[in-house]
Design a protein around this motif. Structure first.
Motif, mmCIF file in Angstrom:
data_model
loop_
_atom_site.group_PDB
_atom_site.id
_atom_site.type_symbol
_atom_site.label_atom_id
_atom_site.label_comp_id
_atom_site.label_asym_id
_atom_site.label_seq_id
_atom_site.Cartn_x
_atom_site.Cartn_y
_atom_site.Cartn_z
ATOM 1 N N VAL A 113 7.331 -3.887 -6.345
ATOM 2 C CA VAL A 113 6.558 -5.015 -5.847
ATOM 3 C C VAL A 113 6.350 -5.990 -7.002
ATOM 4 N N PHE A 114 6.734 -7.247 -6.788
ATOM 5 C CA PHE A 114 6.566 -8.286 -7.791
ATOM 6 C C PHE A 114 5.414 -9.189 -7.356
ATOM 7 N N GLY A 115 4.480 -9.436 -8.267
ATOM 8 C CA GLY A 115 3.340 -10.270 -7.941
ATOM 9 C C GLY A 115 2.179 -9.445 -7.422
ATOM 10 N N ILE B 77 -3.566 -4.854 -6.230
ATOM 11 C CA ILE B 77 -3.195 -5.004 -4.817
ATOM 12 C C ILE B 77 -2.102 -6.059 -4.684
ATOM 13 N N SER B 78 -1.069 -5.719 -3.943
ATOM 14 C CA SER B 78 -0.035 -6.677 -3.555
ATOM 15 C C SER B 78 0.124 -6.601 -2.044
ATOM 16 N N PHE C 188 15.572 -7.977 -0.766
ATOM 17 C CA PHE C 188 14.389 -8.569 -1.370
ATOM 18 C C PHE C 188 13.724 -9.484 -0.345
ATOM 19 N N THR C 189 12.437 -9.295 -0.130
ATOM 20 C CA THR C 189 11.698 -10.108 0.832
ATOM 21 C C THR C 189 10.651 -10.944 0.114
ATOM 22 N N ALA C 190 10.515 -12.199 0.516
ATOM 23 C CA ALA C 190 9.520 -13.107 -0.058
ATOM 24 C C ALA C 190 8.326 -13.183 0.878
ATOM 25 N N GLY C 191 7.119 -13.153 0.292
ATOM 26 C CA GLY C 191 5.897 -13.040 1.083
ATOM 27 C C GLY C 191 5.156 -14.319 1.353
ATOM 28 N N GLY C 192 5.739 -15.474 1.038
ATOM 29 C CA GLY C 192 5.068 -16.728 1.358
ATOM 30 C C GLY C 192 3.724 -16.842 0.669
ATOM 31 N N LYS C 193 2.681 -17.106 1.452
ATOM 32 C CA LYS C 193 1.352 -17.350 0.880
ATOM 33 C C LYS C 193 0.733 -16.104 0.251
ATOM 34 N N GLU C 194 1.329 -14.927 0.459
ATOM 35 C CA GLU C 194 0.849 -13.728 -0.231
ATOM 36 C C GLU C 194 1.196 -13.756 -1.717
ATOM 37 N N ARG C 195 2.109 -14.650 -2.117
ATOM 38 C CA ARG C 195 2.509 -14.854 -3.518
ATOM 39 C C ARG C 195 3.174 -13.612 -4.116
ATOM 40 N N THR C 196 3.869 -12.855 -3.293
ATOM 41 C CA THR C 196 4.562 -11.663 -3.760
ATOM 42 C C THR C 196 5.985 -11.649 -3.212
ATOM 43 N N PHE C 197 6.845 -10.835 -3.845
ATOM 44 C CA PHE C 197 8.111 -10.478 -3.217
ATOM 45 C C PHE C 197 8.396 -9.024 -3.520
ATOM 46 N N MET C 198 9.171 -8.390 -2.644
ATOM 47 C CA MET C 198 9.348 -6.945 -2.692
ATOM 48 C C MET C 198 10.818 -6.566 -2.709
ATOM 49 N N LYS C 199 11.092 -5.477 -3.391
ATOM 50 C CA LYS C 199 12.447 -4.931 -3.492
ATOM 51 C C LYS C 199 12.506 -3.655 -2.664
ATOM 52 N N TRP C 200 13.450 -3.612 -1.723
ATOM 53 C CA TRP C 200 13.592 -2.482 -0.808
ATOM 54 C C TRP C 200 14.957 -1.824 -1.028
ATOM 55 N N LYS C 201 14.958 -0.535 -1.207
ATOM 56 C CA LYS C 201 16.198 0.210 -1.345
ATOM 57 C C LYS C 201 16.705 0.616 0.032
ATOM 58 N N ILE C 202 17.998 0.375 0.280
ATOM 59 C CA ILE C 202 18.587 0.636 1.593
ATOM 60 C C ILE C 202 19.132 2.060 1.640
ATOM 61 N N ASN C 203 18.790 2.761 2.699
ATOM 62 C CA ASN C 203 19.257 4.137 2.910
ATOM 63 C C ASN C 203 19.973 4.190 4.256
ATOM 64 N N LEU C 204 21.280 3.913 4.268
ATOM 65 C CA LEU C 204 22.041 3.839 5.518
ATOM 66 C C LEU C 204 22.117 5.175 6.258
#
Length: 928
Positions: A28-30, A51-52, A693-709
């Motif tokens: 979690v960034f931010g 908290i993020s 990677f997802t951007a959170g807009g007004k939450e001021r965070t972005f997140m890195k998700w590992k894919i498990n196919l």
């Protein structure tokens, strides 16, 4: 148990590689800079808790590791940490709010309160010194204060009381460290003191109100201007309380001493008196704490000051790079006493009231500062060294893009901060701040040499992907904020879309032996917001192809080769939808001989269109996770993945998900996880297809998700093969009444097609003619429009045409069920949809109801939408309304328009409401 055996530092020893989820939160960034940051460990291990969004992050700074406590579905609104730093309590605001108590040693949620006594959630929370009790304040208009014994398995508070609205919005609360039955809260204008007791009634689970004393902030009360209240604390002498204000003053409250806990609450509040107002400084006080035998303050200038019990200054810690303080958190590790205190000398301290030993001991603890502008510092008290730990976005994070060849991710925010991270090792690389405007969108070119950025003021920058320096002057051709930006496959074109519904194209040209960029042309292509711009490649050449999709349901294709300076040529305009609103699109993988692009609309449907003819070839049920898809993208193939299997990544309003291809309406082929409860603004996929990677807009965070196919593959396999997943989507399933009725209708159509009165031998078949599809659909309660009927029939008719060159003329029961599942309304027919139509088409009558005039109603049916002829309208109205009036009216047994007109005048009221239309005209039941 894990909790019983847990010790500090063991949290990161957990093996997190074996995830059972399709998407696993990796980093979690931010963070939420409006909430406190806590120091859990200091010294050899520097561990922070913050908290993020809806996640509690435990961050090992030195070893660059994170552990995430996940359980909230809404953004966390408040938190508190016990004195020993073990127990963490968090609460949120939103639908179904939760209060969760976590063990920070093991990461286990030890207690969850689902019934938090409020539908609006919690705005303030505190934990007692002995870590047995929690106090919460609700975020409702009429706030409720509750005391919980969280160590007991109960969902009810042991004590509660409601606050009057005139007390102001209480948003801060804290226990008396020396008495868990006493706490104080404050709003901007009022301070409230509480005292609560346990009685036999409370022990039996009966609710009771505690006692409170409220003090109003006013110049008359304090004989001077004190500003607004910020935070309150109990003095360590246990006879006073203090409240910080926005004018740099401390309000001193004297309390009855001694205060013994009564068996019952007294009839009148215990004595609290504001004895004096002490002017500490000019700047606003934002943080107020008691540490050992000292009072600690933090202010808007970033200064931390220590005072003794008489409010005499001991020392100051300050740095010109520190902004307004939001929180101060002291370590629990004590170092060797310093030889001298920063900014003062030990002999000077010996003349003060507090002992030298206790003050030295207190100042021997490092602390963490968090500012309201999203920056963290670690302060070493022996050297007054301010070490910046983290600096994050101060405003909304809407822009994100991944490098096409390297493990790099670029993120831009509305504060103008552009940062690039190496995401495999989670290392910050480089940043640049743009002071003129905020960054709205980002895109790397396919070669990875350039990074294009669109800004909120309409400007476009083209940057070097490594240094982030501009390679040319910025462009200012968009009249509004740039919402989309994309390069062509050969990096020769750059296209943008903006909030004024315009598409602008820039072109790379050769000047003086070097490549540079120039503005080609722009066009107001749409009359509603543009949802996607998409570059592709022409099938008969390697030339780039550009399309844009808007909420006006129009797909616009541009001829880049024919476009000249200030003239952007449009080759095709196609209307993709008639009722639904398309929200996103992307190119579909080449799974067979026919080429498609795929769209998703606001009715939870995904549609495949032929890339050449733009004909809708398939309509499919998309993921239904609370909100429609807002962006979709094909997942790049990984080296370990099945080369024949493809996947699609998507985001909804608040979730990120993965969809297995081909899309067929099977819900088990899709999964989604909450990523940003306040709204996901964008996402990007790593070039190797391993991370999202997802951007959170007004939450001021972005997140890195590992894919498990394999996890998604397993879920699809366990969901069943062939028709099993689709049977489960029918009311009652395979053995239900609905399925049996569908079978009856299916075979009844065969009887009708062969003739009801025929004496010839019956030919029982598993198929029915395509032209009978509308009749069966309507018989089972789905009423498609003429356009939808045409789409359904064409979907089946041309399903094998690309492979065999032949048209399909009949359909079997299994394929019919799939067709029904994919085309019917995903959420059923809603009364709200009809009411919304009446709100647009109707007017307010004398009773205030939205109504449509009878004449307008009949005119709309014949002149708008899929227009009905007068004869069609007469037949329909005779059929619908004749069910009540046919008896004794032989003229209604025909399709005579005269009889229908007479019936219309009698049966349809002059003013039609939505309820009359549904119940009396259509004859459908209305759910209560």
């Amino acid at each position: 148990s894990l909790v019983w055996a847990a010790k500090p530092g063991m949290l990161f020893r957990k093996n997190r590689d074996r995830s059972l989820h399709t998407l696993d939160l990796s980093w979690v960034f931010g963070y939420n800079s409006s909430l406190a940051v806590h120091s859990l460990m200091d010294g050899e291990d520097q561990v922070l808790l913050y908290i993020s969004s809806h996640t509690v992050v435990i961050h090992d700074v030195l070893r660059n590791r994170q552990f995430h406590l996940q359980g909230h579905t809404n953004v966390i609104s408040c938190l508190c940490v016990s004195e020993d730093k073990r127990w963490v309590a968090t609460a949120d605001q939103g639908p179904d709010p939760l209060i969760i108590v976590w063990d920070s040693y093991s990461g286990v949620p030890v207690h969850t309160i689902f019934e938090s006594q409020t539908e609006d959630g919690i705005c303030a929370i505190a934990i007692s010194q002995d870590a047995k009790y929690l106090v919460t304040i609700s975020a409702a208009t009429v706030q409720k204060v509750c005391v919980w014994r969280w160590t007991l398995p109960t969902e009810k508070p042991i004590c509660s009381t409601e606050l009057k609205p005139e007390f102001g919005y209480q948003d801060y609360v804290i226990f008396n460290p020396q008495n868990p039955h006493e706490f104080v809260s404050n709003s901007k204008t009022q301070v409230i003191f509480y005292l609560w007791v346990k009685t036999s009634l409370l022990e039996e689970g009966r609710a009771s109100s505690g006692m409170k004393t409220a003090w109003l902030l006013s110049p008359q009360t304090f004989k001077c201007l004190v500003g607004q209240f910020s935070q309150s604390v109990f003095h360590f002498n246990n006879t006073q309380a203090l409240t910080g204000t926005s004018t740099g003053k401390l309000v001193v409250w004297d309390m009855d001493n001694p205060r013994t806990l009564p068996e019952e609450l007294p009839a009148k509040p215990h004595g609290i008196t504001a004895t004096k107002v002490v002017s500490m400084q000019k700047e606003s006080l934002t943080v107020l704490q008691v540490l050992e035998r000292c009072i600690v303050t933090g202010d808007v200038k970033g200064e931390v000051k220590f005072y003794d019990g008489q409010l005499l200054l001991i020392t100051i810690y300050s740095h010109d790079k520190v902004g307004p303080l939001q929180s101060i958190s002291f370590s629990t590790i004590l170092r060797d006493p310093p030889s001298a205190l920063p900014g003062s000398s030990l002999p000077f301290l010996t003349s003060w009231s507090d002992s030298l030993d206790s003050v030295s001991l207190m100042l021997n603890r490092n602390f963490i500062l968090s500012t309201s502008d999203a920056t963290m510092f670690r302060v070493a008290t022996d050297s007054a060294n301010f070490e910046k730990i983290m600096e994050e976005a101060k405003k909304a994070v809407n822009a994100i893009a991944c490098h096409p060849q390297e493990p790099l991710v670029a993120v831009g925010s509305h504060c103008g901060l552009l940062k690039v991270w190496e995401y495999k090792q989670t290392q910050y690389l480089i940043s640049r701040i743009f002071t003129e405007a905020g960054i709205q969108c980002l895109s790397y070119d396919p070669e990875g040499h350039l990074l294009a950025a669109g800004f909120t003021d309409g400007s476009v920058y083209i940057l070097d992907a490594i240094s982030l320096q501009s390679i040319c002057e910025e462009f200012q051709f968009s009249k509004g904020p740039v919402t989309h930006i994309s390069f062509s496959h050969d990096s020769k074109y750059l296209a943008t879309a903006d909030e004024t519904y315009s598409v602008t194209v820039y072109k790379s040209v050769l000047q003086n032996g070097s490549r540079c960029w120039e503005h080609l042309a722009g066009l107001d292509s749409h009359y509603k917001p543009i949802r996607s711009i998409l570059f592709g490649v022409h099938s008969d050449s390697n030339e780039p192809r550009l399309l844009s999709l808007g909420e006006d349901q129009q797909l616009v294709e541009y001829d880049l080769n024919s476009s000249i300076k200030d003239h952007l040529v449009v080759t095709h305009r196609d209307r993709l939808e008639h009722a639904a609103v398309p929200l996103c699109m992307t190119w579909y993988p080449q799974l067979d001989t026919e080429s498609f692009f795929i769209t998703a609309n606001n009715c939870y449907k995904m549609k495949l269109y032929n890339t050449t003819t733009k004909m809708c070839r398939k309509t499919l049920l998309g993921p239904t996770y609370g909100s429609p898809l807002k962006k979709i993208q094909i997942l790049p193939r990984t080296s370990s993945a099945d080369p024949q299997q493809h996947y699609l990544v998507y985001i909804t309003k608040d979730k990120v998900g993965l969809q297995m291809l081909p899309v067929d309406g099977n819900p088990h082929k899709s999964s989604a996880f909450i990523c940003h409860p306040d709204g996901a603004s964008d996402f990007a996929i790593s070039h190797d297809g391993r991370y999202v990677f997802t951007a959170g807009g007004k939450e001021r965070t972005f997140m890195k998700w590992k894919i498990n196919l394999p996890a998604l593959d397993a879920a699809a396999f366990l969901g069943g093969e062939d028709l099993i997943p689709f049977y489960n989507l029918l009311d009652g399933g395979r053995e239900g009444k609905f399925f049996r009725e569908l079978e009856d209708y299916f075979y009844y159509v065969q009887l009708c097609s062969q003739g009801i009165q025929t004496l010839e031998s019956r030919k029982v078949s598993t198929h029915i003619p395509l032209e009978e599809i509308p009749s069966v659909m309507r018989a089972i309660g789905f009423y498609p429009s003429e356009e939808e009927i045409e789409d359904m029939i064409n979907e089946v008719k041309f399903s094998k045409y690309a492979d065999t060159g032949e048209e399909v003329t009949e359909i079997n029961l299994g394929d019919f069920i799939k067709l029904y599942i994919n085309h019917r309304p995903a959420l059923g027919l809603s009364m709200k949809t009809i009411e919304r139509a009446f709100h647009v088409l109707g007017y307010d009558n004398k009773k205030g109801d939205k109504v449509i005039n009878r004449g307008d109603f009949l005119s709309l049916l014949q002149c708008r939408g899929e227009q009905m002829t007068e004869d069609e309208l007469a037949v329909s109205m005779t059929t619908l309304l004749g069910r009540k009036s046919r008896k004794g009216r032989p003229e209604l047994d025909t399709c005579d328009p005269t009889g229908a007109a007479a019936l219309t005048e009698e049966e349809i009221p002059a003013e039609i409401t939505a309820e009359i239309f549904v119940a009396d005209i259509l004859g459908l039941p209305i759910a209560k």
